[in-house]
Enzyme design. Structure first.
Site, short mmCIF file in Angstrom:
data_model
loop_
_atom_site.label_atom_id
_atom_site.label_comp_id
_atom_site.label_asym_id
_atom_site.label_seq_id
_atom_site.Cartn_x
_atom_site.Cartn_y
_atom_site.Cartn_z
CD GLU A 1 -2.50 1.25 2.77
OE1 GLU A 1 -2.91 0.16 3.21
OE2 GLU A 1 -2.71 2.33 3.31
CD GLU B 1 -4.23 7.44 5.52
OE1 GLU B 1 -3.23 6.78 5.25
OE2 GLU B 1 -5.36 6.95 5.67
#
Ligand SMILES: *[C@@H]1O[C@H](CO)[C@@H](O)[C@H](O)[C@H]1NC(C)=O
Ligand SMILES: *[C@@H]1O[C@H](CO)[C@@H](O)[C@H](O)[C@H]1NC(C)=O
Ligand SMILES: *[C@@H]1O[C@H](CO)[C@@H](O)[C@H](O)[C@H]1NC(C)=O
Ligand SMILES: *[C@@H]1O[C@H](CO)[C@@H](O)[C@H](O)[C@H]1NC(C)=O
Ligand SMILES: *[C@@H]1O[C@H](CO)[C@@H](O)[C@H](O)[C@H]1NC(C)=O
Ligand SMILES: *[C@@H]1O[C@H](CO)[C@@H](O)[C@H](O)[C@H]1NC(C)=O
Ligand SMILES: *[C@@H]1O[C@H](CO)[C@@H](O)[C@H](O)[C@H]1NC(C)=O
Length: 398
Positions: free
Chosen positions: A142, A147
């Site tokens: 990932e 974020e």
């Protein structure tokens, strides 16, 4: 190879030595903007168990359009929102409607992803992310490009992988502008240990350029995030609107070597970008509360003056006027680097005539993720301390 085979060894050696400085050419493989943006994504209604991991409901495309949560505005920008009209007072299981988008095409190694936005969701309890994930987590890795949560103003980059010996060496400090947030000795460890929930945050580098997240991101006009994944490693950049390199958005073959130091750099010497990652699904969504934004100590860092805890905000729709993405485009470029070339030395980086690794895969089949597995992904990433107790508690609620 433009040289005849009668050339002497010396000339060949010279040519080889030039290879490493030769510019790699990126060609456009996906151009997602305006109405075409939605051709590149599917809306996943079952991506997450909202009752346990965040106060959200992810809608189908038709339901999201009907609720005005996904559309193209009059300026041609893609808007993805969290519902800011429904009052959830009195409903203890209330969750806000929004969307979870996954790319229909897989992105392969040798790709450059560029994302241009005017607004990224923010606000107390809000948790947006633009990331990529393999079809099997964490085995296929990932890559977190954008974020952050609540009222934070500095974006966080991270990797999460299943293989061991994947880390960000602290020596990259001289090769990136961002700050390594966590380190075990001279590395920051990207490897997830599912059985213990350790290393939950991955190998985080925090952006140091101002206005990379939160209200100041949009008030200064938004900006551009870029992620380059090739056999040399993974690099990520952030450029505020006034500082976007001239070849971004204008050239059909942008050249990252002219952009200066990346904000985050994960070199192959610390983590093998070929084996730690499988073909990636580009993922874009907004969560509410959940294991990161809603974690009490994280929440109180920026929102303690707003509310005593995350979930107390969810019912009031006026808390979500800024919980939307406003996107100019998302583009994926490829350098044609094939995965099979990844075992050769870095001197050959980007020059193989790899057989079109541009995204031809489809994410519609073969995924072995379950909603539970995905939800667990997020738990492991963000639940800091004490992981085991809360984690088991949440699992038992399923
Ligand atoms: C939606 O997400 C879940 C959890 O990650 C996954 O198992 C499922 O395959 C996804 N659905 C589609 C249609 O991609
Ligand atoms: C959807 O949003 C647009 C733009 O804000 C607005 O003009 C329109 O009335 C909204 N439609 C609904 C059904 O809310
Ligand atoms: C950092 O940059 C220097 C100078 O370009 C280079 O020699 C070195 O290999 C780089 N280190 C990493 C970890 O990328
Ligand atoms: C990194 O973390 C993983 C998972 O906890 C662990 O197995 C591994 O030993 C760690 N690596 C180093 C070098 O500490
Ligand atoms: C590259 O090949 C390795 C070994 O076959 C595999 O584990 C990995 O998932 C592949 N990565 C990509 C991006 O295709
Ligand atoms: C959150 O705060 C509200 C308001 O003070 C309170 O009623 C509620 O019990 C709190 N929830 C949690 C989970 O602590
Ligand atoms: C919802 O938020 C949008 C901005 O994203 C704002 O224009 C709109 O007025 C808000 N709706 C309500 C009902 O407040």
């Amino acid at each position: 190879m433009p040289f005849g085979k009668n050339l002497g060894f010396a000339l060949f050696a010279l040519a080889s030595s030039l290879v490493s400085t030769e510019a790699v050419t990126y060609t456009l493989s996906q151009d997602l903007s305006g109405d075409k943006f939605f051709d590149g994504f599917k809306f996943n209604e079952s991506a997450i168990d909202f009752n346990n991991f965040g106060n959200v409901h992810f809608l189908s495309q038709s339901a999201a359009q009907a609720a005005n949560l996904s559309y193209v505005d009059s300026n041609g920008r893609v808007i993805l929102r969290v519902d800011n009209t429904t009052n959830g007072a009195g409903d203890t299981t209330f969750g806000r409607n929004t969307v979870y988008l996954e790319s229909t095409q897989l992105m392969n190694i040798g790709s450059l992803m560029i994302f241009d936005a005017n607004h990224i969701p923010f606000g107390c309890s809000v948790w947006p992310s633009l990331f990529t994930q393999g079809q099997v987590w964490p085995q296929q890795g990932e890559i977190d490009v954008i974020e952050q949560v609540n009222l934070a103003t500095d974006n966080r980059y991270s990797l999460h992988v299943g293989v061991d010996n994947c880390n960000q060496p602290t020596s990259v400090a001289s090769n990136q502008t961002g700050t390594i947030s966590t380190a075990e000795g001279d590395i920051s460890n990207c490897t997830v240990t599912p059985t213990t929930g350790q290393n939950t945050v991955g190998c985080v580098t925090t952006e140091t350029k101002s206005n990379s997240f939160g209200s100041s991101f949009s008030s200064q006009g938004g900006g551009v995030y870029a992620m380059l994944w090739d056999t040399d490693g993974i690099a990520m950049w952030y450029f505020a609107r006034g500082s976007v390199p001239s070849d971004i958005g204008t050239s059909n073959s942008p050249d990252p070597t002219t952009w200066g130091e990346a904000s985050a750099w994960y070199p192959a010497s610390g983590c093998n970008p070929s084996t730690a990652f499988g073909p990636q699904i580009i993922t874009l969504y907004t969560d509410i509360c959940g294991a990161f934004a809603g974690e009490d100590s994280v929440f109180s860092q920026t929102c303690s003056s707003v509310a005593p805890n995350c979930t107390s905000l969810v019912a009031d729709p006026t808390n979500y006027d800024d919980a939307y993405w406003e996107i100019n485009y998302l583009r994926v470029y490829t350098n044609g680097q094939s995965n099979s070339s990844s075992t050769s030395s870095t001197s050959a980086s980007g020059t193989s005539s790899g057989s079109g690794s541009s995204s031809t895969g489809s994410t519609s089949s073969g995924s072995s993720n379950s909603a539970l597995a995905f939800a667990v992904t997020r738990i492991w990433e963000y639940l800091l301390v004490p992981a085991s107790v809360s984690f088991l508690g949440m699992l038992s609620m399923l």
